[in-house]
Design an enzyme around this catalytic site. Structure first.
Site, PDB file in Angstrom:
ATOM      1  N   HIS A  59      21.720 -52.636 -32.249  1.00 58.88           N
ATOM      2  CA  HIS A  59      20.959 -51.670 -33.050  1.00 58.88           C
ATOM      3  C   HIS A  59      19.721 -51.194 -32.287  1.00 58.88           C
ATOM      4  O   HIS A  59      18.593 -51.290 -32.756  1.00 58.88           O
ATOM      5  CB  HIS A  59      20.560 -52.301 -34.381  1.00 58.88           C
ATOM      6  CG  HIS A  59      21.720 -52.781 -35.194  1.00 58.88           C
ATOM      7  ND1 HIS A  59      22.363 -53.977 -34.944  1.00 58.88           N
ATOM      8  CD2 HIS A  59      22.370 -52.210 -36.249  1.00 58.88           C
ATOM      9  CE1 HIS A  59      23.357 -54.144 -35.817  1.00 58.88           C
ATOM     10  NE2 HIS A  59      23.379 -53.081 -36.611  1.00 58.88           N
ATOM     11  N   HIS A 191      28.393 -49.312 -46.950  1.00 58.96           N
ATOM     12  CA  HIS A 191      26.966 -49.036 -47.128  1.00 58.96           C
ATOM     13  C   HIS A 191      26.606 -47.700 -46.490  1.00 58.96           C
ATOM     14  O   HIS A 191      27.251 -47.254 -45.545  1.00 58.96           O
ATOM     15  CB  HIS A 191      26.085 -50.147 -46.562  1.00 58.96           C
ATOM     16  CG  HIS A 191      26.168 -50.371 -45.075  1.00 58.96           C
ATOM     17  ND1 HIS A 191      27.333 -50.692 -44.418  1.00 58.96           N
ATOM     18  CD2 HIS A 191      25.196 -50.343 -44.116  1.00 58.96           C
ATOM     19  CE1 HIS A 191      27.076 -50.864 -43.125  1.00 58.96           C
ATOM     20  NE2 HIS A 191      25.802 -50.645 -42.911  1.00 58.96           N
TER      21      HIS A 191
END
Length: 280
Positions: A59, A191
């Protein structure tokens, strides 16, 4: 011949790390989640697993968008914990599996997977939100992390992730190493954390996905990115990382035993956990 003990699929999220470090394991809002991992923790110990290949996505901690590889793996004696903005978490460095890692890298290259090899690597919540739930923080299991790009276009396809897993499975089947190996994938489930659909979660799809990943993974391997996004939100494309884990099992395993399956959707993401033991 290597020993593929089984595979694990797990959601990853920064909130898991925050709750773990704040010792919220017994709080009502977190206890079901943390309790679900104990059987998997116990299974890994009982099976004397020595090495875990972890499929995840970085990330923007190890890599930035100016050089964001499609596939990368960490081959190092030890790996550091990434500082994701609040200081690095208070864990010892993560032990790597260098000899097996180099052998795996050569095998993947022979199968035409051009891996970016990182001899220095820092692991963010893509790995570290899950790892402390699976083993003691003395880290008795060595790690080979494999990063897959699910953030920046162009992304590898679900079928390419499936093929990567099959290549990993063939390597484990043919290696002369006696390592006892589990392949773990992290990411998802449903999500979306931006835009008009912020907070979207689809429990029905998440549970159907876990059914398919266990019994009909080839169906998921033929899906598109849009199929995942339509059903699970933009960020749910991470779910295709589980195909890499499942592809490894498809090369070596005649039947599977479900060690644990858990699903929970209390917040901004569907949390899923699936542990499968290989029965050859």
């Amino acid at each position: 011949m290597g020993h593929l003990i089984g595979a694990i699929g797990s959601s990853h999220a920064p909130s898991i790390s925050f709750a773990f470090d704040a010792k919220h394991q017994d709080r009502a809002e977190w206890k079901p989640f943390f309790d679900a991992y104990q059987p998997v923790h116990d299974w890994l110990k009982a099976q004397a697993v020595t090495t875990m290949i972890v499929i995840y996505n970085d990330h923007l901690n190890q890599f930035q968008f100016d050089a964001y590889p499609t596939f990368a793996m960490g081959i190092s004696q030890y790996m550091n914990i990434a500082d994701e903005g609040m200081g690095a978490r208070d864990f010892a460095k993560i032990p790597g599996a260098t000899t097996l890692g180099w052998d795996l890298a050569k095998s993947l290259l022979a199968d035409e997977f051009d891996m970016t090899i990182c001899q220095e690597m820092q692991l963010d919540h893509g790995v570290m939100s899950v790892l402390p739930l699976l083993m003691p923080s003395t880290w008795p299991i060595r790690i080979i992390p494999i990063h897959v790009n699910v953030l920046r276009e162009p992304l590898p396809t679900p079928h390419r992730c499936w093929a990567l897993g099959k290549s990993i499975g063939r390597f484990i089947k043919n290696t002369s190493s006696n390592e006892r190996i589990v392949v773990t994938a992290t990411g998802g489930l449903s999500h979306q954390i931006h835009g008009d659909n912020f907070g979207f979660v689809n429990p029905e799809w998440d549970n159907r996905f876990m059914d398919l990943i266990t019994h009909e993974p080839e169906v998921l391997a033929q899906a598109s990115h849009e199929d995942f996004i339509y059903r699970g939100g933009m960020e749910s494309v991470e779910m295709m990382l589980w195909l890499t884990m499942r592809g490894a099992l498809s090369e070596t395993t005649r039947s599977l035993k479900e060690v644990q399956r858990f699903y929970w959707a209390p917040m901004l993401t569907g949390y899923g956990l699936l542990a499968l033991e290989a029965e050859n």
